[in-house]
Design a protein around this motif. Structure first.
Motif, mmCIF file in Angstrom:
data_model
loop_
_atom_site.group_PDB
_atom_site.id
_atom_site.type_symbol
_atom_site.label_atom_id
_atom_site.label_comp_id
_atom_site.label_asym_id
_atom_site.label_seq_id
_atom_site.Cartn_x
_atom_site.Cartn_y
_atom_site.Cartn_z
ATOM 1 N N GLY A 1 -9.052 45.410 60.397
ATOM 2 C CA GLY A 1 -8.373 44.515 61.033
ATOM 3 C C GLY A 1 -7.249 45.172 61.249
ATOM 4 O O GLY A 1 -6.224 44.986 61.878
ATOM 5 N N ARG A 2 -6.419 45.883 60.778
ATOM 6 C CA ARG A 2 -5.631 46.607 61.779
ATOM 7 C C ARG A 2 -5.106 47.072 62.737
ATOM 8 O O ARG A 2 -6.459 48.390 62.643
ATOM 9 N N ALA A 3 -5.056 47.677 62.932
ATOM 10 C CA ALA A 3 -4.410 48.146 64.097
ATOM 11 C C ALA A 3 -4.538 49.386 64.792
ATOM 12 O O ALA A 3 -3.768 49.974 64.188
ATOM 13 N N LEU A 4 -4.739 50.434 65.581
ATOM 14 C CA LEU A 4 -4.822 51.146 65.580
ATOM 15 C C LEU A 4 -3.650 51.865 66.291
ATOM 16 O O LEU A 4 -2.843 53.245 65.614
ATOM 17 N N ALA A 5 -2.448 51.217 66.640
ATOM 18 C CA ALA A 5 -1.566 51.637 67.159
ATOM 19 C C ALA A 5 -0.135 50.975 65.699
ATOM 20 O O ALA A 5 0.979 51.214 65.655
ATOM 21 N N ASP A 6 -1.062 50.638 64.772
ATOM 22 C CA ASP A 6 -0.247 50.862 63.400
ATOM 23 C C ASP A 6 0.187 52.090 62.862
ATOM 24 O O ASP A 6 0.172 52.927 62.956
ATOM 25 N N PRO A 7 1.431 52.034 62.548
ATOM 26 C CA PRO A 7 3.041 53.180 62.277
ATOM 27 C C PRO A 7 1.715 54.016 60.523
ATOM 28 O O PRO A 7 2.194 55.508 61.027
ATOM 29 N N VAL A 8 0.789 53.309 60.162
ATOM 30 C CA VAL A 8 0.603 53.870 59.296
ATOM 31 C C VAL A 8 -0.669 55.025 59.872
ATOM 32 O O VAL A 8 -1.410 55.595 58.919
ATOM 33 N N TYR A 9 -1.355 54.779 61.167
ATOM 34 C CA TYR A 9 -2.017 55.445 61.302
ATOM 35 C C TYR A 9 -1.285 56.957 62.656
ATOM 36 O O TYR A 9 -2.068 58.121 62.711
ATOM 37 N N ARG A 10 -0.055 56.434 62.274
ATOM 38 C CA ARG A 10 0.566 57.682 62.801
ATOM 39 C C ARG A 10 -0.153 59.376 63.044
ATOM 40 O O ARG A 10 0.301 60.075 63.555
ATOM 41 N N PRO A 11 0.829 59.402 61.746
ATOM 42 C CA PRO A 11 0.221 61.297 61.347
ATOM 43 C C PRO A 11 -1.390 61.060 61.804
ATOM 44 O O PRO A 11 -0.907 62.715 61.924
ATOM 45 N N PHE A 12 -1.840 60.720 61.277
ATOM 46 C CA PHE A 12 -3.701 61.128 62.094
ATOM 47 C C PHE A 12 -2.921 61.133 63.733
ATOM 48 O O PHE A 12 -3.800 62.219 63.707
ATOM 49 N N PHE A 13 -2.553 61.116 64.179
ATOM 50 C CA PHE A 13 -3.217 60.386 65.767
ATOM 51 C C PHE A 13 -1.772 61.754 66.254
ATOM 52 O O PHE A 13 -2.201 62.268 66.892
ATOM 53 N N GLU A 14 -0.848 62.267 65.407
ATOM 54 C CA GLU A 14 -0.020 63.004 66.038
ATOM 55 C C GLU A 14 -0.600 64.448 65.619
ATOM 56 O O GLU A 14 -0.496 65.563 66.906
ATOM 57 N N GLU A 15 -0.876 64.520 64.513
ATOM 58 C CA GLU A 15 -2.411 65.992 64.507
ATOM 59 C C GLU A 15 -3.038 66.129 65.252
ATOM 60 O O GLU A 15 -3.849 67.081 65.588
ATOM 61 N N ALA A 16 -4.079 64.788 65.595
ATOM 62 C CA ALA A 16 -4.849 64.760 66.658
ATOM 63 C C ALA A 16 -4.410 65.298 68.332
ATOM 64 O O ALA A 16 -5.008 65.956 68.651
ATOM 65 N N ASP A 17 -3.148 65.068 68.403
ATOM 66 C CA ASP A 17 -2.177 64.974 68.939
ATOM 67 C C ASP A 17 -2.103 66.699 69.465
ATOM 68 O O ASP A 17 -2.302 67.551 70.406
ATOM 69 N N ARG A 18 -1.376 67.285 68.592
ATOM 70 C CA ARG A 18 -1.511 68.810 68.267
ATOM 71 C C ARG A 18 -2.052 69.509 68.938
ATOM 72 O O ARG A 18 -2.635 71.168 68.779
ATOM 73 N N ARG A 19 -3.381 68.501 68.002
ATOM 74 C CA ARG A 19 -5.186 69.779 68.244
ATOM 75 C C ARG A 19 -5.690 69.831 68.948
ATOM 76 O O ARG A 19 -7.082 70.060 69.559
ATOM 77 N N LYS A 20 -5.210 68.481 70.281
ATOM 78 C CA LYS A 20 -5.673 68.168 71.605
ATOM 79 C C LYS A 20 -7.793 67.691 71.379
ATOM 80 O O LYS A 20 -8.296 67.622 72.031
ATOM 81 N N VAL A 21 -7.206 66.810 70.238
ATOM 82 C CA VAL A 21 -8.911 66.551 69.675
ATOM 83 C C VAL A 21 -9.342 65.067 71.092
ATOM 84 O O VAL A 21 -8.675 64.382 71.084
ATOM 85 N N CYS A 22 -10.471 65.219 71.249
ATOM 86 C CA CYS A 22 -11.192 64.286 71.689
ATOM 87 C C CYS A 22 -11.323 63.074 70.887
ATOM 88 O O CYS A 22 -12.217 63.534 69.691
ATOM 89 N N VAL A 23 -10.628 61.897 71.065
ATOM 90 C CA VAL A 23 -11.013 60.323 70.569
ATOM 91 C C VAL A 23 -11.509 59.152 70.465
ATOM 92 O O VAL A 23 -11.123 59.106 71.591
ATOM 93 N N PHE A 24 -12.874 58.857 70.244
ATOM 94 C CA PHE A 24 -14.284 58.079 70.911
ATOM 95 C C PHE A 24 -13.367 56.559 70.057
ATOM 96 O O PHE A 24 -13.285 56.903 68.765
ATOM 97 N N VAL A 25 -12.751 56.304 71.268
ATOM 98 C CA VAL A 25 -12.939 54.926 70.638
ATOM 99 C C VAL A 25 -14.058 53.711 70.516
ATOM 100 O O VAL A 25 -14.259 53.471 71.749
#
Lengths: 267, 267
Positions: free
Chosen positions: A80-104
Motif C-alpha cells: 500500500g505504500r508508494a515507491l516514491a515514499d521517502p522510506v525507500y529513498r536509501p534503497f533507490f540511492e544505492e541502486a542509483d550508485r550501482r546503476k541497477v536495473c529496477v523492474f517495476v
C-alpha cells in the motif's frame, strides 16, 4: 534463448517487515541456483525486502555482487505504500550508485474495492497502479535525482504512454507539479524502459513512436493467464518495424540495461 | 461555430438524492436559456439527478422533449457509485429507448487518497475513473443490452484505447468476464464515441486507428486548466488524416449522435 525470471505479485510482501528478508534470500538463492543449473537459459531479477531498509541494502548488494543477478524487481506499491515514499529513498540511492536495473511489476491498487468484479484488479487495476507509481516517482523528482537507475516498467507502462501528454499539461498548468522537476514529465518518462506486455499492435506502435525501440524490451508476463510467450514474440514480429528495431526490442535493449549480463546471453 | 456545453465535475452530485432534481432543473433551464439567447452559438447536454430515479426519468424527458437539449452528461461515478449499478438501469433503459446521447465526464475516483499529491486526481485519477466506469458498463453487459444509447466518452476514453487489448485478453481468459457479454469487450468499445480531449498526436492516431474518425468528436475540456479550445482545434488540424476524417472529428460525428440538432448547427 534466454529468459529473465522474476517473482511476481505479491513478491515477498505477503509478509511484514523483518520477515521479508528471509523470504527474499530464499527466493533469490533459488533463482541463482536455477540460473547456474541451466546456464544460458535463465537469468533473474532479485526480490528485495523493501520494508526492512537495512536488509534491503544488504540483499541488493548480495544479489548483484554475490549471486550476480541481472537487477531487482519491485512492485508498484509495497503493501500500500508508494515507491516514491521517502522510506525507500536509501534503497533507490544505492541502486542509483550501482546503476541497477529496477523492474517495476504491477500490484493490485491499495484501494482495491472498486476492482472486485470481472477480474478488474489485474485487467485495469494493474495498469492503473503502475501508472500511479511511475507518476509519483516522476513528480517526486526521483527520476531526476537518481538518473542512473535503469527503470524497466511492466505492462508497457500501464497507461503511462497514453497519459504522458496529460502529465505534461499538468506540469505546465499546476505549480505543485513543478516543485521537484524542471522539465516536463515526458522528458523523464522517455528515459525509462518499457516491456512489451501488451500484445496490441496499436500500443506497440505508440510506444515505439514515443520512446523508441531502444527503450522497449520484450516481455511475456508468462506464466500469468493474461501473459503469453508465443504472443510476446509474434506481436513484435508482426510489426512493420525495421530489423534493427526488432532486434533491440527482442534482446538489445535488455542486454544494454541489465546487470551482470553473462556472455552466454549475448548472441 | 457551435459549442456544446455541459456542467462539469461535480455536476449536480454535490447534493444528495432529492436535492439533485432542483439543482438539475436550475442548471438545465439556464443552459436552455443560453442556447436560445445565442442561437447557433451554444447547445447543451442536460444534467440529471441520478440519485432520485423518478426525477431522473422526468428530467431526461423534460430536457429532450421540452428544452430540446442535445443529450445528457453523467459523471464516471455518482457519489462513489458505479454507472453500471442496477439502481441506474431504469434511467439508461429510457435513454436507450430514446436513443439519447450520453456524455460520460470523469470524476475523481471514489477512493481518492492515492491521488492527493501533485494534482494527480485530475491528471491520472480522471482517466482511471473513466476507464473503470466504461469497463464495468462493458463487462456488466450494459452496452450489449442497451445498444441505442450514443455513449460519448470524455478525455479520449481515459485509458480505454490503451487497455482495450488487455480487456479482450481478460474476456478470453476469465469466465467471470464472459457472464454478461458474448463478444470481446473491443466489439462494444468500438461502438462508443470518444471525444478528442487529449492533445497528443500519438493518442489521436491510436484512436483513429482503433475506433475510426466516425467515432471521434472534437472536445476542448474548456474552461478547465488542462483544457484548451485552441489546442482542440490545432491538434486535429495538425494530423495527417484525410479532410473527410477531419470533418467527421470536427463536427460530423457530433452532429450524427446528438439529439435535437438544430438546423443552425449544421453547415
Amino acid at each position: 534463448d534466454t529468459e529473465v525470471l522474476s517473482l511476481s505479485t505479491p513478491n515477498v510482501y505477503f509478509v511484514e517487515g523483518k520477515l521479508q528478508a528471509e523470504v527474499a534470500r530464499l527466493a533469490n538463492d533459488a533463482y541463482a541456483e536455477l540460473a547456474a543449473k541451466h546456464r544460458g537459459r535463465f537469468l533473474g531479477f532479485a526480490s528485495i525486502p523493501m520494508d526492512d531498509p537495512d536488509a534491503a541494502l544488504l540483499e541488493l548488494r548480495r544479489a548483484i555482487d554475490e549471486l550476480h543477478m541481472q537487477g531487482v524487481v519491485v512492485l508498484s506499491n509495497i503493501r500500500g505504500r508508494a515507491l516514491a515514499d521517502p522510506v525507500y529513498r536509501p534503497f533507490f540511492e544505492e541502486a542509483d550508485r550501482r546503476k541497477v536495473c529496477v523492474f517495476v511489476h504491477p500490484m493490485i491498487p491499495a484501494a482495491a474495492e472498486a476492482f472486485t468484479e470481472y477480474v478488474l484488479g489485474p485487467i485495469v487495476g494493474f495498469p492503473f497502479d503502475t501508472t500511479l507509481a511511475i507518476a509519483k516517482l516522476c513528480f517526486a523528482g526521483v527520476f531526476k535525482q537518481l538518473p542512473n537507475i535503469r527503470w524497466l516498467v511492466g505492462h508497457a507502462g500501464g497507461a503511462i504512454p497514453y497519459l504522458m501528454e496529460r502529465m505534461d499539461s499538468g506540469w505546465r498548468d499546476f505549480a505543485e507539479c513543478r516543485v521537484n522537476i524542471d522539465e516536463p514529465p515526458s522528458f523523464y518518462l522517455k528515459k525509462l524502459y518499457y516491456d512489451t506486455v501488451t500484445f496490441s499492435p496499436h500500443n506497440l506502435r505508440m510506444l515505439r513512436d514515443i520512446v523508441g525501440a531502444d527503450h522497449m524490451a520484450m516481455g511475456s508476463d508468462y506464466p500469468h493467464l493474461l501473459g503469453s510467450i508465443e504472443k510476446a514474440v509474434s506481436s513484435i514480429e508482426g510489426m512493420d518495424f525495421s530489423a534493427a528495431e526488432k532486434g533491440r526490442i527482442q534482446s538489445g535493449t535488455a542486454l544494454s540495461i541489465m546487470n551482470n549480463v553473462p556472455q552466454t546471453a549475448r548472441r
